[in-house]
Design an enzyme around this catalytic site. Structure first.
Site, PDB file in Angstrom:
ATOM      1  N   LYS A  77      29.260  50.343  29.602  1.00 56.85           N
ATOM      2  CA  LYS A  77      29.618  49.135  28.856  1.00 56.85           C
ATOM      3  C   LYS A  77      28.399  48.294  28.485  1.00 56.85           C
ATOM      4  CE  LYS A  77      30.836  46.713  33.061  1.00 56.85           C
ATOM      5  NZ  LYS A  77      30.023  45.526  33.168  1.00 56.85           N
ATOM      6  N   THR A  78      27.400  48.282  29.349  1.00 51.62           N
ATOM      7  CA  THR A  78      26.201  47.508  29.005  1.00 51.62           C
ATOM      8  C   THR A  78      25.535  48.127  27.782  1.00 51.62           C
ATOM      9  OG1 THR A  78      25.925  47.064  31.348  1.00 51.62           O
ATOM     10  CG2 THR A  78      24.099  46.486  29.928  1.00 51.62           C
ATOM     11  N   ASP A 135      30.759  39.686  28.918  1.00 54.50           N
ATOM     12  CA  ASP A 135      30.766  40.858  29.794  1.00 54.50           C
ATOM     13  C   ASP A 135      31.453  40.495  31.120  1.00 54.50           C
ATOM     14  OD1 ASP A 135      30.317  43.356  30.728  1.00 54.50           O
ATOM     15  OD2 ASP A 135      28.183  43.091  31.145  1.00 54.50           O
ATOM     16  N   GLU A 136      31.889  41.473  31.875  1.00 56.11           N
ATOM     17  CA  GLU A 136      32.610  41.250  33.143  1.00 56.11           C
ATOM     18  C   GLU A 136      33.769  40.273  32.918  1.00 56.11           C
ATOM     19  OE1 GLU A 136      31.949  43.135  35.532  1.00 56.11           O
ATOM     20  OE2 GLU A 136      29.795  43.507  35.685  1.00 56.11           O
ATOM     21  N   GLN A 152      38.422  46.134  38.305  1.00 52.71           N
ATOM     22  CA  GLN A 152      37.253  45.646  39.041  1.00 52.71           C
ATOM     23  C   GLN A 152      37.239  44.132  39.203  1.00 52.71           C
ATOM     24  OE1 GLN A 152      33.369  47.711  38.466  1.00 52.71           O
ATOM     25  NE2 GLN A 152      34.401  48.691  36.761  1.00 52.71           N
ATOM     26  N   ARG A 158      30.653  52.937  43.028  1.00 52.70           N
ATOM     27  CA  ARG A 158      29.202  52.701  42.966  1.00 52.70           C
ATOM     28  C   ARG A 158      28.435  53.992  43.184  1.00 52.70           C
ATOM     29  NH1 ARG A 158      29.490  49.185  39.887  1.00 52.70           N
ATOM     30  NH2 ARG A 158      31.648  49.815  39.939  1.00 52.70           N
TER      31      ARG A 158
END
Length: 736
Positions: free
Chosen positions: A33-34, A213-214, A251, A606
């Site tokens: 996504k980044t 974002d997030e 998340q 992760r």
DNA sequence: CCCGTCGTTATTTTT
DNA sequence: TAACGACGGG
């Protein structure tokens, strides 16, 4: 196709090139996504002739913002003119520019939670620090929802009417300091934007592209900020900005801080014609790891639902190790790390994850003993240390002499004969006269105190004036501009703080003077001017993690809480303390349990190559050794997706078929077969005890001495633990 | 004002 | 267990 676009998969490409309507990108863990956001920024500038100045991209952490900035300018240099910030630093930037319309001065500093508590105890007399801290938490939460002290909806946070009074008094006092708290950095810009058409129009003209974002961790206040900035919501503009948010409902782990998953679930209803794009290709983890992640997260009801595909293919089966206690858990981790290190695996490929900071202790002592280098992420809290807060209070008071909290902190530290009574007198009489510049007031009224006190006040004021001179001094011709570290060094020396804390270093072996030096070093990047000082304080207040550049390249194991791993990835991950009551925490049910499960999902995802999970039979907590059961999340994992080591607790086995332990090395050769005592008193067995009567075995584990320990629930509702070995005569098994 | 002792109390927390 | 705050004596 342009080079920078050719590296994208088709969904990523669609997300980058989409235009014309709001865009919601549901990006699974590790789905790039980044890359999508940064490429989108570059694409808009390069291909669509969008003015970089009109792009705003916000995230939650400074780290993420920095990464986004760096990666964006790597693809398109002009992205450096875009605003790529955290939500809060955007709020601070906004308030310094437009805060004057609601009487927020542009030289404010930001109070942290601790300062909030102090201010509450001063604005409502008679509160203990604990009560104040309770209210501080509630006030923060209220601000996360944009509720002021007079808002009717405030009852939803806490219907206790005292809360309203405390909040109101706190607000009044806070405004008189000219400073703001973290909640204000979002809430006040929203207030200005919704009340002031002119400013809203100006911002709407300025920012034509807004990205978040997030997004799953945004709170209501942040949602409102996005709404009003972009020209949507109640003030719907004819020409709203282009809005693109990226998030993963699976998340969302900050609900307890006001984050609303609803923001993602309801996005469509506020932003009409929203296009939704899913990124479900995972480029981070091996397939076995994603299988475990999916087994766990699919138990949540409150989710949009998605399935990640493993682009990196197959790897090793994740390992679940049942261990007797936390010391063995630490040894298990140390063994893994040492053995792989001998095979050439660097320490930094390993991360040890845990639910609470306190759990890091056993790993730290074991690693220290074995000389395994490690770094503890997050718990350091550099800026919360006493000596650092002292220095920062001096700096804060220099930029804003109305800062009551800073004034209180340093007026008599180190002791300079201005005691509590004198302090209260100065502050209260100044406030009664409507004067909030306490340094100035003290200077003008010092004659009303005893000669000795008066002298002390005078020398304090003189010292402050000298500091003030240092940052306002005009530069002489040809003189190189001073750096801010000059001011900090001056404060260290002249205030007596250095001596004061040096004494503590001698006694307790702390490194306070060194820490102060560290702060001074990090200030050397800023000019010794009021602007430089404000920028430095902003940097500190909005980024509490001090990076020590020289330590960055050292090969170390990472010890980190699950929360802090958001956005990170590691080759090898151990999730420790997978026990009921620890993770998930005991009191979690319903929605809260789902959040814990998402936290587990975050932890699992992760891992790139290898995943280990550990669950102990007993754990020392609050000085007591408690027998604990395996985490519910472990039982949710399909047994075929795990390799199980150690002896399997019967409470786990009842849900899983016996897999056989094959872990013979490292002194971990525990019996993996059932022993007769354990079998005789297995969970569910009805028993009769001579003294306590009828009951049922509800738990059965091994003690540290490898003896069977059972817990019996008796009919009179009491629970007792027994070593059956010693109860042969008093404990009877009842056959059905 | 400093220091010792006793008693209480333990999440997670991007900003 | 340990860490920190509250309180009282020197």
């Amino acid at each position: 196709m342009r080079d920078f676009l050719s590296v994208l998969n088709s969904e990523q490409y669609d997300a980058v090139t989409h235009e014309g309507s709001p865009l919601l990108i549901l990006a699974g863990a590790g789905s790039g996504k980044t890359r999508v956001i940064t490429t989108k920024i570059a694409y808009l500038i390069k291909e669509k002739n969008v003015d970089p100045y009109s792009i705003l991209a916000v995230t939650f952490t400074k780290k993420a913002a920095n990464e986004m900035y760096e990666r964006a300018i790597q693809i398109e240099e002009k992205a450096k003119y875009s605003q790529i910030k955290t939500f809060h630093s955007f709020g601070a930037w906004f308030l310094r520019m437009y805060g004057d319309v609601i009487d927020i001065p542009s030289n404010f500093t930001v109070y942290d939670d601790d300062d909030m508590v102090t201010l509450i105890t001063k604005s409502t007399v008679g509160l203990t620090r604990q009560q104040a801290s309770h209210y501080a938490h509630k006030i923060s939460l209220a601000k996360d929802y944009c509720y002021g002290p007079d808002d009717l909806m405030l009852d939803e946070i806490d219907s206790d009417q005292n809360f309203r009074l405390v909040y109101r008094a706190y607000e009044k006092r806070l405004r008189s300091t000219g400073n703001v708290d973290f909640g204000d950095l979002i809430m006040l810009p929203v207030k200005i934007l919704t009340e002031n058409n002119l400013i809203r129009q100006r911002l709407l003209q300025r920012f034509r592209v807004i990205m978040v974002d997030e997004y799953q961790d945004s709170n209501v206040a942040q949602f409102k900020l996005l709404e009003s900035l972009s020209g949507y919501g109640s003030n719907l503009s004819e020409n709203p900005a282009y809005v693109c948010v990226v998030g993963d409902d699976d998340q969302s782990i900050y609900k307890f801080r006001g984050a609303e998953v609803k923001n993602i679930l309801n996005f469509k209803s506020i932003f009409p014609n929203t296009k939704i794009i899913r990124l479900e290709k995972n480029y981070r983890s091996k397939s076995e790891i994603l299988a475990v992640a999916d087994d766990i997260v699919k138990n949540n009801n409150d989710r949009l639902g998605k399935k990640l595909s493993a682009e990196r293919g197959n790897g090793k089966l994740p390992v679940l190790a049942f261990l007797p206690n936390q010391d063995e858990e630490a040894k298990f981790c140390a063994d893994l790390i040492e053995q792989t290190h001998e095979m050439g695996i660097p320490y930094n490929e390993w991360a040890i994850l845990y639910r609470t900071n306190a759990q890091s202790l056993s790993f730290e002592s074991e690693f220290l003993k074995r000389r395994i280098p490690y770094t503890v992420v997050g718990s350091l809290k550099f800026y919360e240390r006493e000596e650092i807060k002292d220095l920062l209070a001096f700096l804060a008071l220099i930029v804003n002499s109305k800062d009551e909290i800073a004034f209180r902190r340093i007026i008599n530290k180190p002791t300079r004969g201005i005691g509590a009574t004198t302090q209260e007198k100065i502050i209260n009489s100044a406030r009664n006269e409507g004067i909030y510049d306490f340094v100035k007031y003290a200077k003008e009224h010092c004659e009303s105190f005893s000669k000795k006190t008066s002298e002390s006040i005078k020398s304090f004021v003189l010292m402050m004036e000298n500091f003030y001179k240092t940052i306002t001094e005009e530069l002489k011709p040809l003189e190189t501009p001073k750096k801010l570290s000059v001011l900090i060094d001056e404060i260290c020396e002249n205030s007596g703080l250095k001596e004061y804390h040096a004494a503590d270093d001698e006694i307790s072996g702390t490194q306070r003077v060194l820490n102060m030096q560290e702060l001074s070093n990090s200030a050397s990047l800023y000019d010794c001017t009021t602007e430089g000082l404000l920028a430095f304080l902003d940097h500190i207040e909005l980024d509490r993690t001090l990076e020590k550049p020289e330590e960055e390249n050292i090969d170390k194991v990472t010890l980190i809480t699950l929360h802090n791993t958001k956005g990170l990835e590691f080759k090898r991950v151990v999730i420790t303390g997978m026990e009921l009551g620890i993770f998930p925490r005991q009191d979690k049910t319903g929605e809260d349990l789902e959040e814990e499960r998402r936290l587990c999902y975050v932890g699992v995802t992760r891992a790139q190559n290898e995943l280990y999970m550990t669950s102990c039979a007993s754990r020392r907590m609050y000085g007591r050794t408690e027998f604990v059961l395996p985490s519910t999340f472990l039982k949710e994992i399909n047994k075929d997706n795990l390799r199980i080591l150690g002896h399997i607790p019967s409470s786990f086995k009842s849900n899983t078929e016996f897999h056989g332990g094959d872990y013979g090395k490292n002194g971990l050769s525990h019996p993996t077969f059932d022993d007769p005592i354990k079998e005789k008193y297995k969970v569910g067995t009805n028993v009769f005890h001579d003294e306590y009567g009828s009951g049922v075995v509800v738990n059965s584990v091994y003690s540290e001495e490898n003896e069977v320990v059972i817990t019996i629930q008796f009919e009179n509702n009491s629970r007792k633990k027994f070593l059956p070995k010693y109860q042969e005569n008093s404990l009877l098994v009842i056959k059905e």
